[in-house]
Design a protein around this motif. Structure first.
Motif, short mmCIF file in Angstrom:
data_model
loop_
_atom_site.label_atom_id
_atom_site.label_comp_id
_atom_site.label_asym_id
_atom_site.label_seq_id
_atom_site.Cartn_x
_atom_site.Cartn_y
_atom_site.Cartn_z
N MET A 211 -12.41 5.93 -80.99
CA MET A 211 -12.21 4.51 -80.97
C MET A 211 -10.71 4.26 -81.09
O MET A 211 -10.01 4.98 -81.79
N LYS A 212 -10.26 3.24 -80.38
CA LYS A 212 -8.86 2.85 -80.41
C LYS A 212 -8.77 1.34 -80.57
O LYS A 212 -9.52 0.60 -79.95
N ALA A 213 -7.83 0.91 -81.41
CA ALA A 213 -7.60 -0.52 -81.59
C ALA A 213 -6.13 -0.74 -81.88
O ALA A 213 -5.53 -0.01 -82.66
N VAL B 56 -10.90 0.57 -89.46
CA VAL B 56 -11.88 0.39 -88.39
C VAL B 56 -13.02 1.37 -88.63
O VAL B 56 -12.78 2.53 -88.96
N SER B 57 -14.25 0.91 -88.50
CA SER B 57 -15.39 1.81 -88.60
C SER B 57 -16.46 1.39 -87.60
O SER B 57 -16.63 0.21 -87.30
N LEU C 243 -19.04 -2.45 -84.61
CA LEU C 243 -17.67 -2.10 -84.94
C LEU C 243 -17.16 -3.07 -86.00
O LEU C 243 -17.29 -4.29 -85.83
N HIS C 244 -16.60 -2.55 -87.08
CA HIS C 244 -16.01 -3.37 -88.13
C HIS C 244 -14.50 -3.21 -88.08
O HIS C 244 -13.98 -2.10 -88.12
N MET D 292 -16.75 -8.36 -87.10
CA MET D 292 -17.72 -7.41 -86.58
C MET D 292 -17.87 -7.64 -85.08
O MET D 292 -17.81 -8.79 -84.62
N VAL D 293 -18.07 -6.55 -84.34
CA VAL D 293 -18.30 -6.63 -82.90
C VAL D 293 -19.55 -5.81 -82.60
O VAL D 293 -19.60 -4.62 -82.91
#
Length: 113
Positions: free
Chosen positions: A1-3, A11-12, A24-25, A107-108
């Protein structure tokens, strides 16, 4: 995961197979230490005290480019709890989308096909 987030962000990604999705949090807050270097208090149940990290101000972040590598196809991406779907694309095995705003926690939901 990348942000595209500051280094203090967290990020989790949590898989929820029963709901056929992943969530995704994204978390971000700047903290300040309060309480000094700590004191040794004889007989105190916690022993040495420690400084406390306090959040005094929440700073919003905008337009966070995000991508997640999943081994299942995604049918939709939406902000939770707002319920707002956001555009996404799948390329090279990654789901790519932009989180419009983050204020402390967002959240996503990535719903599977």
């Amino acid at each position: 995961m990348k942000a595209a987030l500051p280094t203090t962000a967290r990020v989790s990604l949590l898989e929820q197979p029963a709901e056929n999705r992943a969530v995704l949090h994204l978390l971000f807050a700047t903290t300040i230490n309060r309480g000094g270097a700590g004191l040794n208090i004889p007989g105190h149940p916690f022993g040495n005290s420690r400084p406390v990290e306090v959040i005094e101000e929440l700073l919003p972040l905008a337009d966070i480019e995000t991508s997640v590598k999943l081994d299942r196809p995604v049918k939709s991406v939406r902000l939770v709890p707002q319920g707002k779907e956001i555009p996404f694309e799948t390329k090279d095995g990654r789901v790519r989308f932009t989180v419009p705003e983050l204020l402390c926690h967002q959240m996503v939901e990535l719903a599977y096909r």
